[in-house]
Design a protein around this motif. Structure first.
Motif, PDB file in Angstrom:
ATOM      1  N   GLY A 187      84.917  68.174 -60.138  1.00 16.85           N
ATOM      2  CA  GLY A 187      84.915  69.508 -60.411  1.00 16.85           C
ATOM      3  C   GLY A 187      86.110  69.926 -61.374  1.00 16.85           C
ATOM      4  N   ALA A 188      86.715  68.762 -62.042  1.00 14.03           N
ATOM      5  CA  ALA A 188      87.825  69.172 -62.930  1.00 14.03           C
ATOM      6  C   ALA A 188      87.249  69.836 -64.454  1.00 14.03           C
ATOM      7  N   GLN A 189      88.013  71.073 -64.725  1.00 10.90           N
ATOM      8  CA  GLN A 189      87.421  71.809 -65.749  1.00 10.90           C
ATOM      9  C   GLN A 189      87.545  71.117 -67.121  1.00 10.90           C
TER      10      GLN A 189
ATOM     11  N   THR B 262      91.753  77.879 -57.854  1.00 11.06           N
ATOM     12  CA  THR B 262      92.299  76.857 -58.913  1.00 11.06           C
ATOM     13  C   THR B 262      91.552  76.287 -59.865  1.00 11.06           C
ATOM     14  N   VAL B 263      91.964  76.090 -60.959  1.00 12.18           N
ATOM     15  CA  VAL B 263      91.379  75.316 -62.184  1.00 12.18           C
ATOM     16  C   VAL B 263      91.927  74.002 -62.287  1.00 12.18           C
ATOM     17  N   PHE B 264      91.351  72.756 -62.520  1.00 12.21           N
ATOM     18  CA  PHE B 264      92.057  71.407 -62.580  1.00 12.21           C
ATOM     19  C   PHE B 264      92.005  70.888 -63.887  1.00 12.21           C
ATOM     20  N   LEU B 265      92.931  70.560 -64.711  1.00 14.97           N
ATOM     21  CA  LEU B 265      92.971  69.845 -65.881  1.00 14.97           C
ATOM     22  C   LEU B 265      93.411  68.388 -65.660  1.00 14.97           C
ATOM     23  N   ALA B 266      92.682  67.428 -65.738  1.00 10.35           N
ATOM     24  CA  ALA B 266      93.166  66.188 -65.580  1.00 10.35           C
ATOM     25  C   ALA B 266      94.214  65.691 -66.932  1.00 10.35           C
ATOM     26  N   LEU B 267      95.027  65.125 -66.607  1.00  8.55           N
ATOM     27  CA  LEU B 267      96.430  64.747 -67.568  1.00  8.55           C
ATOM     28  C   LEU B 267      96.444  63.447 -67.177  1.00  8.55           C
ATOM     29  N   SER B 268      96.008  62.216 -67.972  1.00  5.51           N
ATOM     30  CA  SER B 268      96.126  60.894 -67.595  1.00  5.51           C
ATOM     31  C   SER B 268      96.185  60.014 -68.803  1.00  5.51           C
TER      32      SER B 268
ATOM     33  N   VAL C 133      96.119  76.961 -62.272  1.00  7.65           N
ATOM     34  CA  VAL C 133      95.698  75.653 -63.163  1.00  7.65           C
ATOM     35  C   VAL C 133      96.684  74.620 -62.594  1.00  7.65           C
ATOM     36  N   VAL C 134      96.144  73.467 -62.429  1.00  4.69           N
ATOM     37  CA  VAL C 134      96.797  72.344 -61.725  1.00  4.69           C
ATOM     38  C   VAL C 134      96.679  71.141 -62.795  1.00  4.69           C
TER      39      VAL C 134
END
Length: 227
Positions: A105-107, A84-90, A55-56
């Protein structure tokens, strides 16, 4: 290495603010294996290619590269670490920022107002295959997903879904939110209805779809690409 340590999710953190990045890592260290961190587009792509995290956590506005920020990182990293799975944190909740990384493609997408406990939970959920979004983004995310037909890779028109047609418009709204992990209270707030009404709709959805619980509902929705 103990079995428990071996089973820990491998996480990387991408953010150009050093102090924030350090704080996130400190929050996550006891729950996950932090395998990498980066502050710009080229460094992030290289780090992901080398460490292949599961996870990123990905900030949207990251300097460098061709100016595409988090979406560019996600796109360029796919070839090096496809699992790899992506979780946006903004900090941003702007529709264009949410849309850019989701289309890449973010999850999921959560804002930096999230608590440490909820962030840990969100990482575990995206690792398990669930889509996760901050409640305040639900309206935009729902509109975005509802506007994209569930077509196949060849662009063919979506197959008529008789099961989905069993649900009323309101039941479909409730179903999508519950499938994304929202609590009854969060659904009630988002849709301006009572918790009791949410409970009634969920019971009706489960009965009409012949499902037993929320986990089955989430899988049902994910299989149809409507979460």
């Amino acid at each position: 290495m103990s079995e428990a340590a071996a089973d820990r999710i491998r996480v990387a953190v991408v953010d150009d603010h050093e102090m924030f990045r350090a704080g996130v890592i400190a929050t996550l260290r006891d729950s996950f294996d932090i395998v990498g961190q980066a502050a710009d587009v080229p460094g992030s792509v290289a780090m992901i290619a080398q460490t292949k995290p599961q996870v990123v956590l990905l900030d949207v506005h990251v300097p460098g590269g061709e100016g595409g920020g988090g979406a560019e990182i996600l796109t360029k990293s796919r070839a090096y670490s496809p699992a790899t799975v992506f979780l946006a944190l903004s900090v941003s909740d702007a529709p264009q920022d949410v849309g850019s990384v989701i289309r890449a493609g973010a999850q999921g997408y959560v804002t930096k107002t999230i608590t440490g406990a909820d962030l840990i939970s969100s990482i575990k959920q995206v690792h398990e295959g669930y889509a996760v979004f901050s409640p305040k983004l639900a309206g935009f995310v729902l509109s975005a997903f509802q506007g994209v037909p569930a077509a196949g890779a060849d662009g063919a028109a979506p197959v008529h879904d008789e099961e989905l047609d069993r649900l009323s418009a309101r039941e479909q709204e409730v179903m999508r939110l519950i499938a994304r992990g929202y609590t009854y209270k969060e659904v009630a707030v988002e849709l301006f209805i009572s918790i009791k009404t949410v409970e009634t709709h969920v019971s009706s959805v489960l009965r009409k779809l012949q499902l037993s619980n929320h986990t089955e509902l989430t899988r049902w929705a994910a299989d149809r690409r409507i979460v």
